[in-house]
Enzyme design. Structure first.
Site, mmCIF file in Angstrom:
data_model
loop_
_atom_site.group_PDB
_atom_site.id
_atom_site.type_symbol
_atom_site.label_atom_id
_atom_site.label_comp_id
_atom_site.label_asym_id
_atom_site.label_seq_id
_atom_site.Cartn_x
_atom_site.Cartn_y
_atom_site.Cartn_z
ATOM 1 N N HIS A 63 -0.138 3.175 14.260
ATOM 2 C CA HIS A 63 0.410 3.633 12.923
ATOM 3 C C HIS A 63 -2.049 4.202 12.140
ATOM 4 O O HIS A 63 -1.526 4.422 11.082
ATOM 5 C CB HIS A 63 0.836 3.032 12.096
ATOM 6 C CG HIS A 63 1.226 3.838 11.090
ATOM 7 N ND1 HIS A 63 2.224 4.812 11.135
ATOM 8 C CD2 HIS A 63 1.688 3.138 9.519
ATOM 9 C CE1 HIS A 63 2.383 4.982 9.979
ATOM 10 N NE2 HIS A 63 2.324 4.549 8.704
ATOM 11 N N HIS A 80 3.966 12.024 2.261
ATOM 12 C CA HIS A 80 4.849 10.941 1.706
ATOM 13 C C HIS A 80 5.487 11.735 0.361
ATOM 14 O O HIS A 80 4.281 12.975 -0.108
ATOM 15 C CB HIS A 80 3.153 10.796 1.095
ATOM 16 C CG HIS A 80 2.683 9.426 1.327
ATOM 17 N ND1 HIS A 80 1.196 9.279 2.203
ATOM 18 C CD2 HIS A 80 3.316 9.074 3.446
ATOM 19 C CE1 HIS A 80 1.164 8.923 3.036
ATOM 20 N NE2 HIS A 80 2.256 8.440 3.501
#
Length: 328
Positions: A267, A293
């Site tokens: 990540h 996002h």
């Protein structure tokens, strides 16, 4: 040999009865609850800071009766003062836990009861984001990851996967969820785009750089299993969809070999993608779209530019950064 918490001998800014209760609580934490020395010391420092605040807030050293009469507003004023002094929300949450523990002990002993503390919410803490790698660390990771595979084809697979994570900013689940047929059609050789389905079923377009596509094509050509359009792109040793645990294990080996921090996870490569784009001049809204996002505030937590980069960008771009008489 005395425990560090005993050597600390904290001075509690409080009336004698309350100060004695605080020292008994310190002993109880160390001797009966057997908390680690550092934990006891941290809790006691938090309590000493709280009592010192009350001395200033109330105009005199507090006693047990005054503790019982504290209102929610008094506790909030203490937390607000800490924030003004630059204390983080995480440290505030720990300090509040210490104060709750102290008041709970006093209540258990029947010497002080204050219901206001139970009505106070703990400070909200944003989940911490993995720290991004530097550009050199990210490129070194891409170059070295293949060396930890057991077979040549798996080495090419791991290289292609890490290049995709860093080069396109994908979550590990998004990358491993790709099917062969998700690759853009047509002759490879130029930059293209991938359609990614992220959290909440939201779809986004993300770049597939020519160098990343070339690495994927090399892996596909060497893969000993027949990859089908509706089957997984990245496969494991038995031909099934690659497990994230395999990738995480390879990254652990890489961290040890390159001396990377523990935060260098799959990540973190996504964070590095965002941070390096921002440092290179990309707009926050564009990065938000690339990462998929829903909220710009989430993107802001994913991006981190070091102070040197910020100062350089300022010096290069701001009209007043070059001294008097230069710029507007």
């Amino acid at each position: 040999m005395a425990r560090p918490s005993e050597q600390l001998a904290l001075h509690f800014a409080a009336a004698p009865g309350l100060a004695a209760a605080a020292r008994r609580w310190q002993s109880w934490l160390a001797d009966e609850r057997r908390l680690a020395d550092n934990t006891v010391d941290a809790y006691c420092r938090d309590l000493a800071s709280f009592l010192a605040f009350l001395t200033d807030h109330l105009g005199a050293e507090p006693d047990l009766a005054e503790l019982a009469n504290l209102r929610v507003a008094d506790f909030r004023a203490w937390l607000a003062r800490r924030l003004m002094d630059g204390v983080s929300q995480r440290s505030n949450a720990r300090a509040l836990a210490a104060i709750r523990g102290f008041f709970g002990r006093l209540d258990h002993l029947g010497v002080c009861h204050n219901p206001a503390l139970g009505m106070l919410r703990a400070p909200r803490m944003r989940p911490s984001a993995p720290r991004p790698l530097s550009p050199d660390q990210a490129l070194s990771s891409v170059a070295a990851i293949g060396g930890f595979a057991n077979t040549p084809w798996a080495a090419k697979r791991d290289t292609a996967l890490v290049m995709l994570l860093y080069g396109a900013g994908l979550r590990i689940g998004e990358a491993l969820g790709l099917d062969l047929g998700d690759l853009p059609a047509g002759e490879p050789g130029g930059d293209a785009t991938l359609t990614i389905t992220g959290k909440g079923g939201r779809q986004r377009m993300t770049p597939l750089l020519a160098v990343v596509r070339a690495a994927i094509d090399e892996y596909v050509a060497d893969c000993p299993y027949h990859l089908e359009a509706r089957g997984p792109l990245f496969v494991g040793a038995r031909g099934g969809r690659l497990n994230p645990g395999v990738v995480q294990r390879q990254l652990r080996k890489l961290r040890g070999a390159l001396g990377l921090p523990e935060t260098a996870t799959p990540h973190a490569l996504r964070h590095s993608f965002a941070t390096h784009l921002l440092a290179g001049g990309a707009g926050m809204r564009d990065i938000q779209e690339l990462l998929g996002h829903a909220s710009l505030s989430t993107t802001q937590r994913y991006t981190e530019v070091d102070a040197e980069s910020l100062l350089k960008s300022y010096a290069d771009a701001h009209p007043r950064a070059k001294g008097p008489g230069k710029g507007v």
